[in-house]
Design an enzyme around this catalytic site. Structure first.
Site, PDB file in Angstrom:
ATOM      1  N   THR A  85       0.850  -1.191   0.000  1.00 39.92           N
ATOM      2  CA  THR A  85       0.000   0.000   0.000  1.00 39.92           C
ATOM      3  C   THR A  85       0.890   1.248   0.000  1.00 39.92           C
ATOM      4  OG1 THR A  85      -1.710  -1.205   1.194  1.00 39.92           O
ATOM      5  CG2 THR A  85      -1.887   1.184   1.200  1.00 39.92           C
TER       6      THR A  85
ATOM      7  N   GLU B  73       1.102   4.099  -2.858  1.00 40.06           N
ATOM      8  CA  GLU B  73       0.778   5.506  -2.566  1.00 40.06           C
ATOM      9  C   GLU B  73       1.968   6.426  -2.813  1.00 40.06           C
ATOM     10  OE1 GLU B  73      -2.166   6.433  -2.339  1.00 40.06           O
ATOM     11  OE2 GLU B  73      -3.142   4.520  -1.924  1.00 40.06           O
TER      12      GLU B  73
ATOM     13  N   THR C  62       3.737   0.922 -20.193  1.00 38.87           N
ATOM     14  CA  THR C  62       2.694   0.150 -19.503  1.00 38.87           C
ATOM     15  C   THR C  62       1.546  -0.042 -20.488  1.00 38.87           C
ATOM     16  OG1 THR C  62       1.760   2.216 -18.641  1.00 38.87           O
ATOM     17  CG2 THR C  62       3.246   1.004 -17.189  1.00 38.87           C
TER      18      THR C  62
ATOM     19  N   ASP D  18      -1.291  -7.487  -2.425  1.00 40.84           N
ATOM     20  CA  ASP D  18       0.136  -7.250  -2.179  1.00 40.84           C
ATOM     21  C   ASP D  18       1.008  -8.364  -2.763  1.00 40.84           C
ATOM     22  OD1 ASP D  18      -0.560  -4.974  -0.817  1.00 40.84           O
ATOM     23  OD2 ASP D  18       0.590  -5.451   0.990  1.00 40.84           O
TER      24      ASP D  18
END
Ligand code: ZN
Length: 433
Positions: free
Chosen positions: A226, A230, A254, A291
């Protein structure tokens, strides 16, 4: 029976929803904008800086700004807690730093899960994170601030960033990456400010139960990603699907994808707008997967992040932040830039040939001699002196081999003398007594 099936279905839906990543960065920015429309000009400026820096490079390969030197980001963790469980341990904080340094250098052990077709694009960003060792007043610190709050939770509206609102004020966001760890309302796991926003709320916020690794973080967000995600926003990255159906993240390596992915898709996951059969790069840190299923930034994302640090750009000041160096900490506060008296510099010819940078006498009470001889390049060099929190307190030119700077009016403490020539920098510490 029907009712039971219905209930099971409902439970399943709720379970899936709870397991989804919730990044509030987009909602946060929209709210901020609706309450203060003028904020957009700052974001646009940062975007324009990134675009111009990337455009100025002669090729995709040549876009590594700041000559690919390692960028060190001193981090301050503001732990704003109401319940004991929210007051996470130093060990948990440190486990997050390990993840950040692994993920941003492409040395995360799970990079072996990156599909071969994408692993060629995986990047070592050469961005490193440290817990700040020097606070904004020049004092020694561990980079962790703990503060009790009467607030049981915070919404993504910046209350945790303000002491007056039950949070903790930011440290100078030109020198420190501020991370607030607190109890977020609802299912929000974190959010980030965008580059170019107001300085006093610049930074990222992470819920205490998804920060770091170990027993106290909740699965499937227990690998510290996370914060990796961020901070990606804080460094100018957008979500990989561009926050629109088949949108763009402004990064050319991408692949376009229809929407976000969650959970842990099987490779390949092809959508309506996939450019080829490799499909989505759902293992990118800027998607919404679990994750354990995200493991890479791309070269294009690296270039976008690093562009913010190029000369004249928004986060360039971090290249002059020395707060990762614990040897620079001291007991008393240092003066701010405006209070430093003007000093004079006199240059003299120095006959003796010597290699490298010499700064003497050290310590000094007044005059410091700065010698630097480069036998290859005799062009003028810039001399800068910084205090330990990276504020430039002196600038001059080294036109000959030696310059003398009078530091008599400088506050006592440690300073950094830097000689800059082209992109090369040499530094030396000097103690003013
Ligand atoms: Zn996000």
């Amino acid at each position: 029976m029907k009712a039971l099936v219905g209930l099971l279905f409902l439970l399943q839906v709720v379970t899936v929803a709870n397991a989804q990543r919730v990044c509030a960065s987009e909602i946060y920015s929209q709210k901020l904008l609706s309450s203060n429309p003028s904020i957009k000009s700052g974001w646009n400026k940062a975007d324009a800086q990134i675009s111009a820096t990337l455009k100025a490079a002669s090729s995709f390969v040549a876009r590594d700004t700041t000559t690919n030197e390692t960028i060190y980001l001193p981090v301050v963790i503001h732990i704003v807690y109401n319940k004991t469980i929210e007051n996470i341990t130093d060990a948990q904080v440190k486990s997050q730093l390990v993840v950040l340094n692994d993920d941003y250098s492409n040395s995360n052990i799970d990079k072996i899960n990156t599909p071969a077709v994408f692993s060629l694009l995986a990047a070592d960003t050469k961005i490193k994170f440290c817990l700040a060792q020097v606070d904004p007043q020049g004092r020694k610190t561990g980079g962790i601030v703990r503060k009790y709050t009467t607030k049981e939770y915070f919404s993504p509206e910046d209350g945790m960033k303000s002491s007056a609102q039950g949070g903790d004020d930011a440290w100078d966001s030109k020198r420190y990456l501020n991370i607030w760890v607190c109890n977020m309302s609802g299912r929000t796991m974190g959010y980030s400010s965008l580059p170019g926003g107001p300085a006093n709320v610049d930074g990222v916020v992470i819920s205490y139960d998804v920060f770091g690794t170990g027993e106290n973080v909740r699965s499937p967000f227990n690998k510290g990603r996370t914060a990796t995600h961020e901070i990606g926003h804080w460094l100018g990255l957008k979500h990989i699907w561009g926050d629109a159906i088949c949108g763009t993240d402004l990064v050319e390596d991408t692949p376009t994808q229809q929407y976000y992915n969650y959970g842990c898709p099987a490779f390949p996951h092809v959508s309506n707008c996939s450019p080829n059969t490799n499909g989505d790069m759902f293992m990118n840190f800027m998607d919404f997967t679990n994750d354990g299923c995200m493991n890479m930034f791309t070269i294009g994302q690296k270039q976008r992040m690093r562009a913010l640090f190029a000369k004249g750009n928004l986060r360039n000041s971090f290249l002059l932040s020395f707060a990762c160096d614990s040897t620079l900490a001291q007991g008393s506060a240092l003066p701010i830039e405006d209070t430093i008296p003007v000093v004079t510099v006199t240059t003299t010819i120095h006959a003796k040939q010597s290699a490298g940078l010499k700064v003497y006498p050290n310590p000094t009470q007044s005059i410091v001699n700065i010698e630097y001889i480069n036998t290859i390049n005799s062009s003028p060099k810039t001399i800068s002196i910084f205090n330990v929190v990276g504020t430039r307190v002196y600038t001059g030119q080294l036109t000959k081999e030696k310059a003398s700077v009078n530091m008599v009016n400088f506050a006592k403490g440690i300073y950094i003398v830097q000689i800059e020539e082209g992109g090369n920098k040499l530094t030396s510490k000097i103690i003013k007594q």
